[in-house]
Design a protein around this motif. Structure first.
Motif, PDB file in Angstrom:
ATOM      1  N   ALA A 171      -7.352  -1.349  10.535  1.00  0.00           N
ATOM      2  CA  ALA A 171      -7.441  -0.264   9.556  1.00  0.00           C
ATOM      3  C   ALA A 171      -7.336  -0.834   8.134  1.00  0.00           C
ATOM      4  O   ALA A 171      -6.950  -1.990   7.941  1.00  0.00           O
ATOM      5  CB  ALA A 171      -6.313   0.730   9.800  1.00  0.00           C
ATOM      6  N   LEU A 172      -7.660  -0.021   7.162  1.00  0.00           N
ATOM      7  CA  LEU A 172      -7.605  -0.406   5.755  1.00  0.00           C
ATOM      8  C   LEU A 172      -6.215  -0.942   5.417  1.00  0.00           C
ATOM      9  O   LEU A 172      -5.203  -0.307   5.701  1.00  0.00           O
ATOM     10  CB  LEU A 172      -7.934   0.813   4.889  1.00  0.00           C
ATOM     11  CG  LEU A 172      -8.118   0.560   3.400  1.00  0.00           C
ATOM     12  CD1 LEU A 172      -9.335  -0.320   3.143  1.00  0.00           C
ATOM     13  CD2 LEU A 172      -8.272   1.887   2.667  1.00  0.00           C
ATOM     14  N   HIS A 173      -6.162  -2.165   4.846  1.00  0.00           N
ATOM     15  CA  HIS A 173      -4.890  -2.798   4.512  1.00  0.00           C
ATOM     16  C   HIS A 173      -5.098  -3.850   3.428  1.00  0.00           C
ATOM     17  O   HIS A 173      -6.224  -4.157   3.060  1.00  0.00           O
ATOM     18  CB  HIS A 173      -4.267  -3.438   5.759  1.00  0.00           C
ATOM     19  CG  HIS A 173      -5.046  -4.588   6.299  1.00  0.00           C
ATOM     20  ND1 HIS A 173      -6.208  -4.432   7.029  1.00  0.00           N
ATOM     21  CD2 HIS A 173      -4.849  -5.926   6.196  1.00  0.00           C
ATOM     22  CE1 HIS A 173      -6.671  -5.621   7.370  1.00  0.00           C
ATOM     23  NE2 HIS A 173      -5.873  -6.547   6.872  1.00  0.00           N
ATOM     24  N   HIS A 174      -3.998  -4.397   2.930  1.00  0.00           N
ATOM     25  CA  HIS A 174      -4.055  -5.512   1.992  1.00  0.00           C
ATOM     26  C   HIS A 174      -2.959  -6.505   2.379  1.00  0.00           C
ATOM     27  O   HIS A 174      -2.200  -6.268   3.320  1.00  0.00           O
ATOM     28  CB  HIS A 174      -3.904  -5.030   0.541  1.00  0.00           C
ATOM     29  CG  HIS A 174      -2.559  -4.471   0.232  1.00  0.00           C
ATOM     30  ND1 HIS A 174      -2.226  -3.159   0.493  1.00  0.00           N
ATOM     31  CD2 HIS A 174      -1.452  -5.038  -0.287  1.00  0.00           C
ATOM     32  CE1 HIS A 174      -0.982  -2.942   0.127  1.00  0.00           C
ATOM     33  NE2 HIS A 174      -0.480  -4.062  -0.337  1.00  0.00           N
ATOM     34  N   HIS A 175      -2.880  -7.630   1.658  1.00  0.00           N
ATOM     35  CA  HIS A 175      -1.956  -8.709   2.003  1.00  0.00           C
ATOM     36  C   HIS A 175      -1.082  -9.085   0.818  1.00  0.00           C
ATOM     37  O   HIS A 175      -1.427  -8.793  -0.323  1.00  0.00           O
ATOM     38  CB  HIS A 175      -2.745  -9.959   2.427  1.00  0.00           C
ATOM     39  CG  HIS A 175      -3.543  -9.780   3.664  1.00  0.00           C
ATOM     40  ND1 HIS A 175      -3.048 -10.084   4.911  1.00  0.00           N
ATOM     41  CD2 HIS A 175      -4.791  -9.316   3.865  1.00  0.00           C
ATOM     42  CE1 HIS A 175      -3.981  -9.817   5.824  1.00  0.00           C
ATOM     43  NE2 HIS A 175      -5.040  -9.346   5.214  1.00  0.00           N
ATOM     44  N   PRO A 176       0.004  -9.827   1.081  1.00  0.00           N
ATOM     45  CA  PRO A 176       0.808 -10.397  -0.001  1.00  0.00           C
ATOM     46  C   PRO A 176       0.237 -11.755  -0.420  1.00  0.00           C
ATOM     47  O   PRO A 176      -0.683 -12.274   0.211  1.00  0.00           O
ATOM     48  CB  PRO A 176       2.178 -10.571   0.660  1.00  0.00           C
ATOM     49  CG  PRO A 176       1.841 -10.873   2.094  1.00  0.00           C
ATOM     50  CD  PRO A 176       0.623 -10.027   2.389  1.00  0.00           C
ATOM     51  N   GLY A 177       0.803 -12.347  -1.456  1.00  0.00           N
ATOM     52  CA  GLY A 177       0.403 -13.678  -1.881  1.00  0.00           C
ATOM     53  C   GLY A 177      -0.608 -13.642  -3.017  1.00  0.00           C
ATOM     54  O   GLY A 177      -0.837 -12.598  -3.644  1.00  0.00           O
ATOM     55  N   ASP A 178      -1.211 -14.805  -3.287  1.00  0.00           N
ATOM     56  CA  ASP A 178      -2.158 -14.951  -4.392  1.00  0.00           C
ATOM     57  C   ASP A 178      -3.607 -15.091  -3.932  1.00  0.00           C
ATOM     58  O   ASP A 178      -4.525 -14.752  -4.654  1.00  0.00           O
ATOM     59  CB  ASP A 178      -1.792 -16.176  -5.239  1.00  0.00           C
ATOM     60  CG  ASP A 178      -0.431 -16.030  -5.897  1.00  0.00           C
ATOM     61  OD1 ASP A 178      -0.163 -14.948  -6.456  1.00  0.00           O
ATOM     62  OD2 ASP A 178       0.365 -16.983  -5.850  1.00  0.00           O
ATOM     63  N   VAL A 179      -3.820 -15.629  -2.734  1.00  0.00           N
ATOM     64  CA  VAL A 179      -5.162 -15.835  -2.181  1.00  0.00           C
ATOM     65  C   VAL A 179      -5.100 -15.619  -0.677  1.00  0.00           C
ATOM     66  O   VAL A 179      -4.151 -16.068  -0.033  1.00  0.00           O
ATOM     67  CB  VAL A 179      -5.674 -17.272  -2.466  1.00  0.00           C
ATOM     68  CG1 VAL A 179      -7.016 -17.524  -1.811  1.00  0.00           C
ATOM     69  CG2 VAL A 179      -5.750 -17.548  -3.958  1.00  0.00           C
TER      70      VAL A 179
ATOM     71  N   ILE B 195     -16.446 -18.032   6.380  1.00  0.00           N
ATOM     72  CA  ILE B 195     -15.124 -18.069   5.755  1.00  0.00           C
ATOM     73  C   ILE B 195     -15.185 -17.170   4.537  1.00  0.00           C
ATOM     74  O   ILE B 195     -16.087 -17.290   3.708  1.00  0.00           O
ATOM     75  CB  ILE B 195     -14.741 -19.499   5.329  1.00  0.00           C
ATOM     76  CG1 ILE B 195     -14.684 -20.424   6.533  1.00  0.00           C
ATOM     77  CG2 ILE B 195     -13.399 -19.488   4.585  1.00  0.00           C
ATOM     78  CD1 ILE B 195     -14.466 -21.883   6.180  1.00  0.00           C
ATOM     79  N   PHE B 196     -14.229 -16.270   4.429  1.00  0.00           N
ATOM     80  CA  PHE B 196     -14.131 -15.391   3.263  1.00  0.00           C
ATOM     81  C   PHE B 196     -12.809 -15.664   2.568  1.00  0.00           C
ATOM     82  O   PHE B 196     -11.753 -15.638   3.202  1.00  0.00           O
ATOM     83  CB  PHE B 196     -14.196 -13.921   3.683  1.00  0.00           C
ATOM     84  CG  PHE B 196     -15.498 -13.552   4.317  1.00  0.00           C
ATOM     85  CD1 PHE B 196     -16.618 -13.287   3.542  1.00  0.00           C
ATOM     86  CD2 PHE B 196     -15.620 -13.490   5.692  1.00  0.00           C
ATOM     87  CE1 PHE B 196     -17.824 -12.955   4.133  1.00  0.00           C
ATOM     88  CE2 PHE B 196     -16.816 -13.162   6.285  1.00  0.00           C
ATOM     89  CZ  PHE B 196     -17.925 -12.895   5.499  1.00  0.00           C
ATOM     90  N   ILE B 197     -12.871 -15.927   1.276  1.00  0.00           N
ATOM     91  CA  ILE B 197     -11.692 -16.125   0.443  1.00  0.00           C
ATOM     92  C   ILE B 197     -11.678 -14.962  -0.529  1.00  0.00           C
ATOM     93  O   ILE B 197     -12.693 -14.690  -1.186  1.00  0.00           O
ATOM     94  CB  ILE B 197     -11.769 -17.472  -0.300  1.00  0.00           C
ATOM     95  CG1 ILE B 197     -11.882 -18.610   0.719  1.00  0.00           C
ATOM     96  CG2 ILE B 197     -10.554 -17.650  -1.206  1.00  0.00           C
ATOM     97  CD1 ILE B 197     -12.212 -19.955   0.121  1.00  0.00           C
ATOM     98  N   PHE B 198     -10.542 -14.255  -0.624  1.00  0.00           N
ATOM     99  CA  PHE B 198     -10.528 -13.028  -1.413  1.00  0.00           C
ATOM    100  C   PHE B 198      -9.140 -12.747  -1.973  1.00  0.00           C
ATOM    101  O   PHE B 198      -8.135 -13.270  -1.465  1.00  0.00           O
ATOM    102  CB  PHE B 198     -11.012 -11.848  -0.556  1.00  0.00           C
ATOM    103  CG  PHE B 198     -10.243 -11.645   0.723  1.00  0.00           C
ATOM    104  CD1 PHE B 198      -9.201 -10.736   0.780  1.00  0.00           C
ATOM    105  CD2 PHE B 198     -10.569 -12.361   1.866  1.00  0.00           C
ATOM    106  CE1 PHE B 198      -8.491 -10.546   1.957  1.00  0.00           C
ATOM    107  CE2 PHE B 198      -9.860 -12.177   3.049  1.00  0.00           C
ATOM    108  CZ  PHE B 198      -8.822 -11.263   3.093  1.00  0.00           C
ATOM    109  N   PRO B 199      -9.067 -11.926  -3.019  1.00  0.00           N
ATOM    110  CA  PRO B 199      -7.754 -11.543  -3.552  1.00  0.00           C
ATOM    111  C   PRO B 199      -7.007 -10.702  -2.515  1.00  0.00           C
ATOM    112  O   PRO B 199      -7.575  -9.769  -1.956  1.00  0.00           O
ATOM    113  CB  PRO B 199      -8.083 -10.683  -4.780  1.00  0.00           C
ATOM    114  CG  PRO B 199      -9.527 -10.864  -5.045  1.00  0.00           C
ATOM    115  CD  PRO B 199     -10.163 -11.328  -3.781  1.00  0.00           C
ATOM    116  N   PRO B 200      -5.761 -11.034  -2.227  1.00  0.00           N
ATOM    117  CA  PRO B 200      -5.049 -10.334  -1.164  1.00  0.00           C
ATOM    118  C   PRO B 200      -4.811  -8.849  -1.430  1.00  0.00           C
ATOM    119  O   PRO B 200      -4.640  -8.078  -0.497  1.00  0.00           O
ATOM    120  CB  PRO B 200      -3.720 -11.082  -1.055  1.00  0.00           C
ATOM    121  CG  PRO B 200      -3.587 -11.829  -2.327  1.00  0.00           C
ATOM    122  CD  PRO B 200      -4.958 -12.078  -2.837  1.00  0.00           C
ATOM    123  N   LYS B 201      -4.815  -8.444  -2.680  1.00  0.00           N
ATOM    124  CA  LYS B 201      -4.609  -7.023  -2.995  1.00  0.00           C
ATOM    125  C   LYS B 201      -5.885  -6.203  -2.798  1.00  0.00           C
ATOM    126  O   LYS B 201      -5.860  -4.985  -2.864  1.00  0.00           O
ATOM    127  CB  LYS B 201      -4.109  -6.849  -4.435  1.00  0.00           C
ATOM    128  CG  LYS B 201      -2.771  -7.524  -4.683  1.00  0.00           C
ATOM    129  CD  LYS B 201      -1.663  -6.937  -3.823  1.00  0.00           C
ATOM    130  CE  LYS B 201      -0.336  -7.555  -4.133  1.00  0.00           C
ATOM    131  NZ  LYS B 201       0.267  -8.249  -3.037  1.00  0.00           N
TER     132      LYS B 201
END
Length: 135
Positions: free
Chosen positions: A48-56, A103-109
């Motif tokens: 489901a729709l979510h985000h992560h902590p950290g910088d990358v 590979i996908f690199i993205f802002p965690p927010k």
């Protein structure tokens, strides 16, 4: 002359990227646990729709079952990042059907989600992590 300048700029940019990556470490939560994991999804599983902590954050796809006709018709197995707010006549998300090796690199927010896939003959496996800058 322009090409040499571009190569020099590319080398400088590569060096700066390497320096920045060297200042990164896996994000650790309040209990000191590292933020690196594997996702093993069975048919019908989704995130489901979510985000992560950290910088990358990053995700790398290791194994993906072939999409069925139903998957193709209804976004099955696709991953999408939502950004900004919805507005008429604008795009507020990027969606992609991942392939092995992507590979996908993205802002965690940046909020994101994964649609379920329908192929009954396999698992979707990805490796994901959150990193933080130390400097």
């Amino acid at each position: 002359l322009e090409l040499r300048g571009s190569i020099r700029m590319s080398e400088e940019l590569s060096e700066k990227c390497i320096q920045q990556v060297e200042t990164m470490r896996p994000y650790k939560d309040k209990d000191g646990e590292s933020s690196l994991w594997a996702n093993i999804q069975k048919p019908g599983d989704m995130h489901a729709l979510h985000h992560h902590p950290g910088d990358v954050s990053f995700v790398m796809y290791i194994q993906i079952p072939a999409p069925t006709e139903e998957d193709i018709a209804c976004h099955g197995g696709m991953v999408a990042w939502k950004y900004g707010e919805y507005m008429d006549f604008s795009n507020d998300k990027f969606a992609h059907r991942p392939e092995v090796g992507d590979i996908f690199i993205f802002p965690p927010k940046c909020q994101h989600f994964v649609w379920p896939f329908k192929n009954p003959h396999g698992e979707r496996i990805s490796i994901a992590a959150n990193y933080e800058f130390t400097k």
